[in-house]
Design a protein around this motif. Structure first.
Motif, PDB file in Angstrom:
ATOM      1  N   PHE A 245      -5.855  -2.182 -13.343  1.00 21.03           N
ATOM      2  CA  PHE A 245      -5.432  -3.030 -14.452  1.00 21.03           C
ATOM      3  C   PHE A 245      -3.933  -3.366 -14.407  1.00 21.03           C
ATOM      4  CE2 PHE A 245      -9.142  -0.627 -15.853  1.00 21.03           C
ATOM      5  CZ  PHE A 245      -9.969  -1.662 -16.254  1.00 21.03           C
ATOM      6  N   ASP A 246      -3.275  -3.052 -13.299  1.00 23.97           N
ATOM      7  CA  ASP A 246      -1.860  -3.405 -13.151  1.00 23.97           C
ATOM      8  C   ASP A 246      -1.569  -3.629 -11.670  1.00 23.97           C
ATOM      9  OD1 ASP A 246       0.792  -3.878 -13.659  1.00 23.97           O
ATOM     10  OD2 ASP A 246       1.346  -1.760 -13.745  1.00 23.97           O
ATOM     11  N   LEU A 247      -2.180  -4.673 -11.084  1.00 19.41           N
ATOM     12  CA  LEU A 247      -2.015  -4.983  -9.666  1.00 19.41           C
ATOM     13  C   LEU A 247      -0.799  -5.883  -9.470  1.00 19.41           C
ATOM     14  CD1 LEU A 247      -5.727  -5.689  -8.697  1.00 19.41           C
ATOM     15  CD2 LEU A 247      -4.401  -3.639  -8.190  1.00 19.41           C
TER      16      LEU A 247
ATOM     17  N   LEU B 197      -2.822 -10.353  -6.610  1.00 20.22           N
ATOM     18  CA  LEU B 197      -3.827 -10.961  -7.485  1.00 20.22           C
ATOM     19  C   LEU B 197      -4.083 -12.419  -7.113  1.00 20.22           C
ATOM     20  CD1 LEU B 197      -2.895  -9.574 -11.007  1.00 20.22           C
ATOM     21  CD2 LEU B 197      -5.061  -9.255  -9.814  1.00 20.22           C
ATOM     22  N   LEU B 198      -3.048 -13.142  -6.735  1.00 19.55           N
ATOM     23  CA  LEU B 198      -3.192 -14.569  -6.454  1.00 19.55           C
ATOM     24  C   LEU B 198      -4.020 -14.844  -5.211  1.00 19.55           C
ATOM     25  CD1 LEU B 198       0.443 -15.733  -7.288  1.00 19.55           C
ATOM     26  CD2 LEU B 198      -1.605 -16.012  -8.689  1.00 19.55           C
TER      27      LEU B 198
ATOM     28  N   GLN C 252      -5.786  -7.794 -16.355  1.00 20.64           N
ATOM     29  CA  GLN C 252      -4.496  -7.138 -16.124  1.00 20.64           C
ATOM     30  C   GLN C 252      -3.776  -6.875 -17.447  1.00 20.64           C
ATOM     31  OE1 GLN C 252      -3.635  -6.148 -12.841  1.00 20.64           O
ATOM     32  NE2 GLN C 252      -5.810  -6.693 -12.824  1.00 20.64           N
ATOM     33  N   LEU C 253      -3.143  -5.723 -17.516  1.00 19.16           N
ATOM     34  CA  LEU C 253      -2.429  -5.292 -18.721  1.00 19.16           C
ATOM     35  C   LEU C 253      -0.979  -5.007 -18.371  1.00 19.16           C
ATOM     36  CD1 LEU C 253      -5.094  -2.798 -20.105  1.00 19.16           C
ATOM     37  CD2 LEU C 253      -4.681  -5.120 -20.908  1.00 19.16           C
TER      38      LEU C 253
ATOM     39  N   LEU D 262       0.818  -1.219   0.000  1.00 19.81           N
ATOM     40  CA  LEU D 262       0.000   0.000   0.000  1.00 19.81           C
ATOM     41  C   LEU D 262       0.846   1.260   0.000  1.00 19.81           C
ATOM     42  CD1 LEU D 262      -2.730  -1.053   2.584  1.00 19.81           C
ATOM     43  CD2 LEU D 262      -2.686  -1.398   0.115  1.00 19.81           C
ATOM     44  N   SER D 263       2.128   1.131  -0.267  1.00 20.15           N
ATOM     45  CA  SER D 263       2.976   2.325  -0.264  1.00 20.15           C
ATOM     46  C   SER D 263       2.668   3.242  -1.440  1.00 20.15           C
ATOM     47  CB  SER D 263       4.449   1.919  -0.295  1.00 20.15           C
ATOM     48  OG  SER D 263       4.727   1.176  -1.481  1.00 20.15           O
ATOM     49  N   LYS D 264       2.137   2.676  -2.537  1.00 23.10           N
ATOM     50  CA  LYS D 264       1.758   3.467  -3.699  1.00 23.10           C
ATOM     51  C   LYS D 264       0.304   3.178  -4.053  1.00 23.10           C
ATOM     52  CE  LYS D 264       6.347   3.638  -5.842  1.00 23.10           C
ATOM     53  NZ  LYS D 264       7.129   3.326  -7.073  1.00 23.10           N
ATOM     54  N   PRO D 265      -0.388   4.112  -4.708  1.00 25.52           N
ATOM     55  CA  PRO D 265      -1.754   3.849  -5.155  1.00 25.52           C
ATOM     56  C   PRO D 265      -1.794   2.664  -6.113  1.00 25.52           C
ATOM     57  CG  PRO D 265      -1.265   6.185  -5.257  1.00 25.52           C
ATOM     58  CD  PRO D 265       0.024   5.502  -4.954  1.00 25.52           C
ATOM     59  N   LEU D 266      -2.812   1.843  -5.978  1.00 25.83           N
ATOM     60  CA  LEU D 266      -2.945   0.629  -6.786  1.00 25.83           C
ATOM     61  C   LEU D 266      -3.810   0.906  -8.001  1.00 25.83           C
ATOM     62  CD1 LEU D 266      -3.517  -1.956  -3.909  1.00 25.83           C
ATOM     63  CD2 LEU D 266      -1.392  -1.451  -5.118  1.00 25.83           C
ATOM     64  N   TYR D 267      -3.338   0.512  -9.174  1.00 27.09           N
ATOM     65  CA  TYR D 267      -4.058   0.670 -10.437  1.00 27.09           C
ATOM     66  C   TYR D 267      -4.793  -0.640 -10.734  1.00 27.09           C
ATOM     67  CZ  TYR D 267      -4.843   1.706 -15.392  1.00 27.09           C
ATOM     68  OH  TYR D 267      -5.410   1.927 -16.618  1.00 27.09           O
TER      69      TYR D 267
END
Length: 663
Positions: free
Chosen positions: A16-18, A23-24, A213-214, A9-14
Motif C-alpha cells: 500500500f506504499d509502492l 506503480l506507473l 496506495q496510502l 529492491l534495496s528495501k522490502p516493498l509495502y
C-alpha cells in the motif's frame, strides 16, 4: 528509468506504499508465467512489531536456493528450509512417502487439516517441549484419521483427495511485471488483498493497485506522555481485522493499513505498523498427549467424569464467553475494517466465532472474510503481526523460464528411466520347496501341536496313519526350537509331558538314544520327577536288552505301581505341608488381631506423653514424594490440584443450589 533495480529492491516493498515510478509501469504477468513463479518465490524478510517495529534493513545478498523434492518447493535460504522440515506439511508428506502414497501440496494439506476438529498449531523456535509435543499430536491425529479412513474403505484416500481437489483452483498470488526490473524478475501480491469484484477483471488490477496506495503518516510525539497510542475513534485510515484460534489459544488484532514513518535516533526514516487494538487469550482445553478438544472427545466417546475433563469443559465455556465479549466490544472497529482474516479450523472453533448466537459480530456470508493463504503457527500476537507483514509484503521472484522448463523435462525423464529400471530389475527368487519338504513341514506342525497339548493317543494315531517313524526329525532343522527338540520324544520331555513320553517309548518304539543339536538325549531335557519316572517305567517295561539305557542317562527301571505310589506319597506330603503352613498363618493372624487394640492404645498414650507435633501439609507432601522422579512428582502435584479444583467446583455448585432453594 528513474531508479535502478538495485535501488528499487534495496528495501522490502509495502503493497500500500509502492514507489511512484514502479506503480506507473506495473502490469499483470501472463497466467502461465505466474504459475511457474509461485514455486520459485524468494521474499525479503522484515520483522515488524506493534508500535516499535524495526526499520526496513537493506536486503541481504542473494544465496544459492535450496529445495524440498518431497514437497516440490524451493527456498531462498537454509533457514527457511529448516523451518519447512519442522512443519506438519513436510512430516505428513514424509509419512505418505513411507506408506507408498503420493505427496500433497500445501493447499491440499490445509484442506485435509480443516477436516479435523482441532486446529493445527505448530511451535515456534522459542517454545518449550510441550509446544513440540502439541505439534506432534496434531500430525499424529491427522495420520490416525487417514489410517482409519483407509481401514474403513480401500479407496478412502482417493475420496478424501477428491473432496479436497475440487478443481485446479486459483493461485494465491498475482504476479506483476515492470520494465524497470530485469525480464526474469516478477513482483507478487496476495490475491486476498483484493475484493471479489476487483479480481473479476484482471486487466484493471494495476489501476486498482494504484488506487489502494496510502500516504504514510508522520509520527508525532503525543502531547500526553502517559498515553502515546492514538484513540481508536481518531484513526480514520483503512484497517484490517486478523484473528486466530486453535488449541485453547486465541489472538486478535486490528491493524491500520496506512504505514507510519518514524525517525530513528540515527536520523533514518523507518516504517512501522499501527496496531489499533490487540488481545490474546489462553485456556487449557486440549487433552495433553492425546490431542483434540474435550468437547470433541465427549461427542465421540461420551462425557468423561475426571477432574481434568471438568476443568477443560469449564475452560472451553470461559474461552467462548471471553472471545464473544471481545468481539462485541470491538464490533464498531470490525465493521469499519476493509478485510477480515480468520484462521479457525475445526467446527467447534468456527462455532465460537461465527455462531449463531445473539448479537454475533462475524458472519459466514460476509464478503470481507478471508483465510490466511500460507501456513500459520500458534495463535499469538507475534504470529498475527508476522501474518500481517507476510500479507502486505511484495514477493520477488527471479525465474529463468527456459532453464526451469529444461530442468522439469530432465526431472520427468529421469523419473521415467528410474521407474523402468526398477520394474525390469531382477527380484530375488526364493527356491520352491519340493513335495517331500512340504510334507515334512506339514507333519512337523501337526505333531508339535498334538504333543504340546499332551494328546498321546492322537499322536500315536497320526504316526501310524501317515507311516511316520517315532524318531521323525522336525523341519526346518535350522530353527532354534527344532535345534533344541528335534524329535517328538525330545519335545515331549522338554514340556514335561510324561504321558506322551511313556507312549512314545513303549508303544511307538521311539529311541531314547537320539541326541539334539546340543548332544543331549531326551532324558536330559525332562524338568520334573514325573517325566523322569516315565523314562524309568519304560525301561522297566521294555527290559534292559531293548536299549542301552546307560547311554540315554536313564536311571534304573521302576514299575508302574511303584511310580504311582511315589506320586501319591509326594502329593500327600505336599498337602500336609500346605495344611501346616495355613495353620501357622491363621494363628499368626489371630495373634496380630488380638494385639492390635493394645498397640493403638500404647501409641496414643505415648504420643500424648511425649507431646508429638503433627506433621504439616507441606511435610506430608514431601514425605509422599520422597523417592519419586521429577515426572512422577509433577503428575502427583497435577492430580492433587485437579482434585482440589473439583472439590471447589462441587462446593460452589452446592452453595448455588442451596441459595436457589432458599429463594
Amino acid at each position: 528509468m528513474a531508479q535502478n533495480p538495485e535501488g528499487l529492491l534495496s528495501k522490502p516493498l509495502y503493497v500500500f506504499d509502492l514507489p511512484k515510478e514502479l506503480l506507473l509501469t506495473l502490469h499483470l504477468r501472463s497466467t502461465s508465467s505466474s504459475q511457474l513463479s509461485e514455486r520459485n518465490v524468494s521474499t525479503h524478510n522484515i520483522d515488524l512489531k506493534p508500535q516499535d517495529t524495526a526499520s526496513h534493513d537493506v536486503a541481504e545478498p542473494k544465496k544459492p536456493s535450496t529445495s524440498c523434492l518431497l514437497c516440490g518447493i524451493t527456498f531462498p535460504n537454509v533457514l527457511e528450509q529448516r523451518l519447512h522440515v519442522r512443519s506438519d506439511w513436510h512430516g505428513y508428506n514424509l509419512k505418505q512417502r513411507i506408506t507408498g502414497l503420493q505427496s500433497v501440496n500445501e493447499a491440499e494439506f490445509e484442506k485435509l487439516v480443516e477436516i479435523l476438529d482441532e486446529s493445527i498449531s505448530g511451535s515456534e523456535e522459542s517454545e518449550s517441549d510441550t509446544d513440540d509435543e502439541q505439534k506432534d499430536n496434531t500430525l499424529t491425529a491427522l495420520l490416525k484419521k487417514q489410517a482409519k479412513l483407509r481401514h474403513d474403505s480401500p479407496n478412502a484416500d482417493l475420496d478424501v483427495l477428491k473432496k479436497v481437489n475440487r478443481g485446479p483452483g486459483t493461485p494465491p498470488l498475482f504476479w506483476f511485471k515492470t520494465p524497470l526490473l530485469p525480464s526474469n524478475t516478477s513482483l507478487g501480491i496476495y490475491r486476498a488483498l483484493f475484493t471479489e469484484q476487483e479480481t473479476q477483471d484482471e486487466t484493471r488490477l494495476g489501476d486498482i493497485l494504484r488506487q489502494k496506495q496510502l500516504s504514510p503518516a508522520i509520527s508525532k510525539p503525543p502531547a500526553d506522555r502517559s498515553n502515546g497510542i492514538p484513540l481508536q475513534a481518531s484513526i480514520t485510515d483503512p484497517q484490517v481485522f486478523l484473528c486466530m484460534i486453535g488449541g485453547g489459544h486465541f489472538a486478535a488484532m486490528i491493524v491500520s493499513l496506512a504505514p507510519r514513518i518514524n525517525k530513528k535516533h540515527t536520523g533514518v526514516d523507518e516504517r512501522q505498523a499501527t496496531v489499533v487494538a490487540h488481545k490474546t487469550f489462553h485456556r487449557y482445553t486440549t487433552r495433553r498427549k492425546q490431542g483434540g478438544s474435550q468437547s470433541a472427545n465427549d461427542s465421540a466417546k461420551g462425557a468423561a467424569k475426571s477432574a481434568g475433563a471438568s476443568i477443560r469443559r469449564y475452560n472451553e465455556m470461559a474461552l467462548e464467553s471471553e472471545i464473544r465479549a471481545l468481539l462485541t466490544e470491538w464490533k464498531e472497529m470490525i465493521n469499519k475494517s476493509e478485510l477480515i482474516f480468520v484462521r479457525a479450523t475445526g467446527s467447534s472453533n468456527r462455532r465460537i466465532l461465527f455462531g449463531p448466537y445473539d448479537g454475533q459480530v462475524l458472519r459466514y456470508n460476509d464478503p470481507r472474510n478471508r483465510t490466511f493463504p500460507f501456513s500459520t503457527r500458534r495463535a499469538t500476537q507475534a504470529e498475527l503481526m508476522r501474518a500481517f507483514v507476510e500479507l502486505t509484503r511484495v514477493k520477488i521472484s527471479e525465474v529463468d523460464e527456459e532453464a526451469l522448463a529444461a530442468a522439469a523435462a530432465s526431472e520427468i525423464e529421469r523419473e521415467t528411466t528410474s521407474s523402468k529400471a526398477t520394474s525390469v530389475a531382477d527380484k530375488p527368487t526364493v527356491p520352491k520347496a519340493t513335495k517331500e519338504e512340504e510334507a515334512a513341514l506339514l507333519h512337523t506342525s501337526q505333531l508339535q501341536a498334538l504333543i504340546r497339548r499332551s494328546k498321546a493317543p492322537a499322536t500315536l494315531n497320526y504316526l501310524s496313519t501317515n507311516n511316520i517313524s517315532a524318531d521323525f526329525e522336525f523341519q526346518p532343522s535350522e530353527t532354534q526350537a527344532n535345534h533344541h527338540a528335534p524329535t517328538p520324544l525330545h519335545l515331549a520331555s522338554s514340556i514335561n509331558s510324561g504321558v506322551v513320553v511313556l507312549s512314545l517309548l513303549t508303544k511307538a518304539g521311539a529311541s531314547p538314544l537320539k541326541t539334539n543339536g546340543e548332544g543331549k538325549p531326551a532324558f536330559d531335557l525332562a524338568g520334573d520327577r514325573a517325566t523322569r519316572d516315565a523314562f524309568r517305567v519304560a525301561r522297566f517295561e521294555l527290559g534292559e536288552e531293548r536299549w542301552d539305557w546307560e547311554a540315554s542317562h536313564c536311571p534304573p527301571g521302576l514299575s508302574k505301581v511303584d511310580a504311582d505310589e511315589r506320586e501319591r506319597s509326594a502329593k500327600a506330603q505336599e498337602e500336609r505341608t500346605e495344611a501346616e503352613r495355613r495353620k501357622i498363618e491363621t494363628e499368626h493372624l489371630k495373634q496380630e488381631a488380638a494385639s492390635e487394640p493394645e498397640k493403638r492404645g500404647s501409641k496414643k498414650v505415648s504420643g500424648r506423653a511425649l507431646g508429638a507435633v503433627e506433621k504439616t501439609g507441606a511435610e506430608k507432601r514431601e514425605e509422599e514424594a520422597r523417592g519419586m522422579t521429577a515426572e512422577m512428582r509433577m503428575r502427583l502435584e497435577r492430580e492433587r490440584r485437579a482434585r482440589a479444583a473439583e472439590e471447589r467446583m462441587r462446593r460452589m455448585a452446592n452453595g448455588t443450589g442451596g441459595a436457589g432453594a432458599g429463594r
